[in-house]
Design an enzyme around this catalytic site. Structure first.
Site, short mmCIF file in Angstrom:
data_model
loop_
_atom_site.label_atom_id
_atom_site.label_comp_id
_atom_site.label_asym_id
_atom_site.label_seq_id
_atom_site.Cartn_x
_atom_site.Cartn_y
_atom_site.Cartn_z
N HIS A 43 -23.69 -10.49 -31.97
CA HIS A 43 -22.85 -10.05 -33.33
C HIS A 43 -22.78 -8.59 -32.99
O HIS A 43 -22.33 -8.11 -32.40
CB HIS A 43 -23.31 -10.60 -34.63
CG HIS A 43 -22.44 -10.36 -35.86
ND1 HIS A 43 -21.04 -9.87 -35.72
CD2 HIS A 43 -22.44 -10.61 -37.00
CE1 HIS A 43 -20.53 -10.01 -36.90
NE2 HIS A 43 -21.40 -10.21 -37.63
N HIS A 51 -15.14 -14.08 -27.86
CA HIS A 51 -15.06 -14.08 -29.36
C HIS A 51 -14.86 -15.40 -30.17
O HIS A 51 -13.90 -16.25 -29.28
CB HIS A 51 -13.89 -13.12 -29.96
CG HIS A 51 -14.11 -12.81 -31.06
ND1 HIS A 51 -13.63 -13.37 -32.30
CD2 HIS A 51 -14.71 -11.48 -31.79
CE1 HIS A 51 -14.12 -12.68 -33.38
NE2 HIS A 51 -14.70 -11.62 -32.98
N ASP A 89 -16.43 -4.71 -28.95
CA ASP A 89 -17.70 -4.04 -28.78
C ASP A 89 -17.86 -3.47 -27.05
O ASP A 89 -18.83 -2.99 -26.82
CB ASP A 89 -19.09 -4.93 -29.01
CG ASP A 89 -19.37 -4.59 -30.57
OD1 ASP A 89 -18.80 -3.65 -31.15
OD2 ASP A 89 -19.61 -5.80 -31.00
#
Ligand code: ACO
Length: 427
Positions: free
Chosen positions: A267, A306, A362
């Site tokens: 995460h 994702h 990210d």
């Protein structure tokens, strides 16, 4: 005629009409489907909540296939271009963009709440010198519940508002203290003349100068990153916030749990993991071998994939642009070339294409943070600062939703049933 789902139970031959509302059936409507009198009714099995909506929400809309992300209806691209983090946080929390007067008042309230209780310093001094700042961050957020016992009045609107001010305003201060602690530098008090992000940079990086002045390009880049991370509907940490909050605990205790969920490498810890991965790969020559190992299941390409986005994460596109602006100031991060090459290969490779694995938020954010001078251990903390507004908005929405109760999933019990205790000498 309302939409319904007709279910035929082959065990009994009975038929049931289950209403479909907002594209969903209610799992409890299936409880009426029973094989016999002692059957407690049909349930749904959905490990990891792959296809279960647990709430109605008006905060964040995502269309994962089309790569759409909107906060309260406003596209993320427009917010990243025109808004500030504080304004976006207001939007997320209160549902509308603020008027000029509302924004001034909100900014004032946040500015007035940035100071930390002096005892927080003592609390932080108890941590090892090399403690991970995310561990320090989440412990301190949890400890806040002891500093602000009035936060227990969760159904008092004024009290909730106060905790909103405190949380949004104080998380940068906690983060900065955690960082300064980890490098053995004295803590820097907030400077109320500066913007939300400017003040955060001041608390992180001020040395002996009388007044800290951040680079406007870097300050804006960080503000954009905060906007991009502010909310993302029912992800792991937000579900934790809602789940813990559903027991009616105070928001600080719930948010400590949410921050803990964010800490994990699948995460919010992913940006840290991306940097570690790039360092491990080490050079361009090693990329083909690395991709081969990922495809053989010997590791993951961090920053890719994702649960919801099955196309390019819209935040990743914005971050890529922001990275260029940051690198013009800081110089190019040498890891960028490796990241670009990994992305190029992955976007062409059958393994990633068929699994719809694209860069997520990210993949590039860590490169920007590193270029700005943040150590990798601070990356998830930066994420947590931004996500605070989303967590509290989701928590409040959950509290005020009359359909919500304490979160309590069911289980399918597959273990042993009643057995007689065996004394130690007989086992
Ligand atoms: N690298 C290589 N293979 C991957 C990756 C990856 N990053 N992500 C998924 N896969 C593969 C899986 O091995 C699986 O393959 P299989 O069908 O052959 O078994 C398939 O793609 C589907 O993967 P799942 O794990 O089922 O996907 P899920 O939706 O559960 O996971 C997740 C999503 C956790 C984000 C995953 O893609 C991942 O681990 N990515 C790397 C970590 C990361 O970047 N996390 C940040 C997410 S964004 C955020 O939280 C802010």
């Amino acid at each position: 005629m309302p939409d319904t789902l007709t279910v035929t139970d082959n065990r009994t031959g009975k038929q049931y009409e289950v209403p479909i509302i907002d594209g969903a059936i209610r799992a409890t409507d299936l409880r009426q489907i029973k094989a016999g009198a002692d059957d407690s009714g049909l349930t749904t099995y959905d490990p990891a909540f792959m296809n279960t909506a647990a709430c109605r929400s008006r905060i964040t809309f995502i269309d994962g296939d089309k790569g759409i992300l909107e906060y309260r209806g406003y596209p993320i691209e427009q917010l990243a271009e025109h808004s500030t983090y504080l304004e976006t946080a207001y939007l997320i929390l209160f549902g509308e963009l603020p008027t000029d007067a509302q924004l001034k008042d909100w900014t004032k309230q946040i500015t007035l709440h940035t100071m930390l209780h002096e005892n927080i310093k003592k609390l932080m001094e108890g941590f090892q010198y090399d403690a991970h700042p995310m561990g320090v961050f989440l412990s301190t957020v949890g400890a806040f519940s002891t500093f602000y016992p009035d936060a227990k009045k969760i159904f008092d609107e004024q009290s909730r508002k106060k905790q909103v001010y405190r949380l949004v305003a104080k998380v940068p201060s906690i983060a900065a203290y955690a960082y300064r602690h980890s490098i053995g530098r004295p803590y820097v008090y907030p400077d109320n003349d500066l913007s939300f992000t400017g003040n955060f940079l001041n608390m992180l990086f001020k040395m002996t100068e009388l007044k800290y002045q951040s680079n406007p390009v870097l300050e804006r880049a960080l503000d954009i990153l905060f906007i991009l991370h502010a909310d993302h509907e029912q992800n792991c940490s937000t579900s934790a916030m809602r789940g813990i909050g559903s027991s009616h605990v105070d928001p600080y205790s719930a948010m400590a749990g949410a921050a803990a969920a964010l800490y994990g490498p699948l995460h919010g810890g992913a940006n840290e993991a991306v940097l570690r991965m790039l360092h491990e790969i080490g050079s361009m020559d090693n990329i083909p071998g690395f991709i081969k190992r990922v495809k053989a299941g010997e590791g993951r390409l961090m920053g890719f994939g994702h649960r919801v986005y099955k196309s390019y994460d819209p935040r990743a596109k914005i971050i890529k642009r922001t990275a260029d602006q940051v690198f013009e100031v800081t110089g190019r991060n040498p890891l960028l070339d490796m990241a670009l090459e990994l992305e190029r290969i992955a976007l062409e490779d059958d393994y990633f294409v068929t699994r719809k694995l694209y860069p997520n938020v990210d993949f590039y954010s860590g490169l920007i943070y590193q270029a700005m001078g943040f150590p990798v251990t601070m990356f998830p903390v930066l994420f947590a600062i931004a996500r605070t507004s989303g967590w509290i908005a989701q928590w409040e929405e959950m509290l005020l939703d009359p359909e919500q109760k304490i979160a309590r999933p069911r289980q399918l019990f597959v273990g042993a049933r009643k057995r007689d205790y065996v004394p130690l000498d007989k086992r």
